[in-house]
Write an enzyme that holds these catalytic residues in place. Structure first.
Site, PDB file in Angstrom:
ATOM      1  N   CYS A 108       0.840  -1.205   0.000  1.00 31.69           N
ATOM      2  CA  CYS A 108       0.000   0.000   0.000  1.00 31.69           C
ATOM      3  C   CYS A 108       0.873   1.252   0.000  1.00 31.69           C
ATOM      4  O   CYS A 108       1.693   1.443   0.905  1.00 31.69           O
ATOM      5  CB  CYS A 108      -0.915   0.010   1.223  1.00 31.69           C
ATOM      6  SG  CYS A 108      -2.001   1.456   1.270  1.00 31.69           S
ATOM      7  N   ASN A 208       0.785  -8.496 -10.647  1.00 33.32           N
ATOM      8  CA  ASN A 208      -0.267  -7.497 -10.487  1.00 33.32           C
ATOM      9  C   ASN A 208       0.135  -6.239 -11.242  1.00 33.32           C
ATOM     10  O   ASN A 208       1.248  -5.734 -11.059  1.00 33.32           O
ATOM     11  CB  ASN A 208      -0.453  -7.209  -8.996  1.00 33.32           C
ATOM     12  CG  ASN A 208      -1.578  -6.228  -8.710  1.00 33.32           C
ATOM     13  OD1 ASN A 208      -1.552  -5.529  -7.705  1.00 33.32           O
ATOM     14  ND2 ASN A 208      -2.572  -6.172  -9.569  1.00 33.32           N
TER      15      ASN A 208
END
Length: 486
Positions: A108, A208
């Protein structure tokens, strides 16, 4: 049964999952996970959970995991953010019976992660990460996995991945962007970094980044050699919105929006979740249609119940069907879209320069459209301020009309209007306590309470003084005993 590790864990426990739905804050709740599984997803993650809150708050555990137990929702990985080995393991122990693995969020890049000291802002603290992974690997009955971002240097990224593997990580998800690649100009994800990591480690790797369609999934699997591909749609860092705009992405389909919207609403009725989650999902599913029928955008924003949200979704379906009936043969989608607005398709967020340019005939920026609607006024209120004004028509956002507050003499915060010391409440409380003074303006009565306490003590009857001790010692105890014996 011994804990499975590495490729054995991926092939047996996770069923060799190749199509993965990412952890998304407030967006990968149970209803959405079930919808994604129905349309090709083979593995899902929970939204990121805060380990410390999960440990101390039973309601948080119940709302985010315990009450969402569903046999159809497996395999499932629970993701935590944490920066303390003991807290991370305590949270994982409370969650391990409800999932197939525990994931540590190291990816994050948001400011909240920087303030909380977790996510991608731990990627330089290798010693701490080693202790966290090692302790979790030793204590848990399920494998521990990690989701990371890359460093600018491929070599450092590889060493980072190898360090996590050595500590006990059994599966690694690599987002091919650095923690600085976020906001409106994140740039493409680097599959070169991901490919280098896959070659350097002996555990399964998920990729990803840059996933908008099934074709991208297949190309990524081939180019990087990873075991699976994760589709996400995180709000600021991701320039492309995949799973949230088309949950059927892994099926290779682009169905009509209302088909998936109605299916999702039905799942929400069976597995309730906060209405804010539902609204957010429908805003993304109907994103392209809401650019055309903007009057329904406000209706969706103001919906207060699931029934009202469903009514707006049905109204959008009727509008789309009318648009389809008026469609001319050979007509192409407007705004540079690959499909017409009523078809599920990825959303590519424009950069600030791209969005601010005037595109003749192409997609216009949202701000340009809003200014056009408001008669060219540049001072257009944001959507959030417009919602506040709808709830309170008398509310104003003109800074010149905001009340001016006198500042506290000590800390600069607004002072109390009736404070005897001309201070804010916090500073006033400290001074009044120190000086045993009163401040009626802040309702602080230290002096009054002290006087009452002293007066109360003065009114109490004095206790009788004990008689002087006798010759037998304190209280004459031996003498009493002697007389009793006689």
């Amino acid at each position: 049964m011994p804990k499975l590790q590495g490729f054995e864990f991926w092939s047996r426990t996770l069923g060799g999952a190749r199509h993965v739905v990412a952890p998304m804050v407030d967006q990968s709740e149970l209803a959405w996970r079930l919808l994604s599984r129905r349309h090709g997803a083979q593995l899902c993650y929970t939204p990121m959970l805060h380990a410390q809150v999960f440990v101390r708050d039973a309601n948080y555990r119940k709302e985010n995991l315990y009450c969402e137990v569903c046999p159809e929702d497996r395999p499932l990985i629970v993701q935590f953010c944490a920066n303390d080995p003991e807290v991370f393991v305590q949270a994982a122990l409370l969650a391990q019976d409800y999932c197939d693995a525990i994931d540590l969020n190291l990816g994050c890049p948001q400011m909240i992660a920087k303030r909380g000291h977790y996510g991608a802002f731990l990627q330089e603290e290798w010693g701490l990460l080693q202790r966290m992974i090692l302790l979790a690997h030793e204590k848990l009955s399920v494998p521990v996995t990690c989701k990371i971002r890359v460093f600018p240097e491929i070599e450092k990224t590889v060493r980072y991945a190898q360090m996590l593997e050595k500590a006990g990580c059994q599966l690694l998800t690599v987002h091919g962007r650095t923690k600085e690649q976020k906001g409106p100009l994140p740039g493409p994800a680097s599959w070169e970094h991901i490919r280098a990591v896959r070659k350097a480690v002996s555990i399964p790797v998920f990729a990803n980044g840059n996933i908008q369609s099934l074709r991208d999934v297949e190309r990524c699997l081939q180019d990087t050699g990873v075991q699976g591909v994760m589709s996400a749609a995180l709000k600021p860092p991701s320039p492309t919105e995949g799973n949230l705009h088309n949950p059927a992405l892994f099926e290779g389909r682009s169905p009509a929006v209302w088909e998936l919207a109605e299916e999702y609403l039905e799942l929400v009725r069976q597995h309730p979740c906060p209405l804010s989650y539902v609204r957010a999902h429908l805003f993304k599913l109907w994103h392209h249609t809401l650019q055309v029928h903007q009057q329904l955008r406000e209706e969706l924003a103001k919906a207060k119940t699931l029934e009202e949200v469903g009514e707006v979704s049905r109204a959008l379906r009727l509008q789309c069907q009318e648009d389809m009936s008026r469609q001319k043969e050979g007509e192409k989608p407007s705004g540079g879209l690959p499909f017409f607005h009523w078809v599920c398709q990825p959303y590519v967020r424009p950069g600030p320069r791209e969005g601010s340019k005037e595109n003749s005939g192409a997609a216009r920026s949202k701000r340009a459209l809003e200014e056009e609607e408001e008669g060219g006024r540049p001072e257009v209120l944001s959507k959030n301020k417009q919602k506040k004004q709808l709830r309170n028509p008398h509310k104003t956002f003109d800074p010149s009309l905001k009340p001016k507050y006198a500042r506290c003499d000590q800390c600069g915060n607004p002072k109390g209007n009736r404070c005897v010391f001309n201070l804010c409440r916090g500073c006033c409380k400290k001074r009044a306590f120190k000086e045993s003074a009163d401040c009626p303006g802040h309702r602080l009565l230290f002096k009054t309470k002290l006087e009452k306490s002293l007066a109360w003590k003065g009114d109490q009857p004095r206790l009788q003084e004990p008689p002087p001790p006798g010759p037998g010692g304190p209280g004459g105890f031996p003498e009493i005993v002697g007389s009793a014996v006689a």
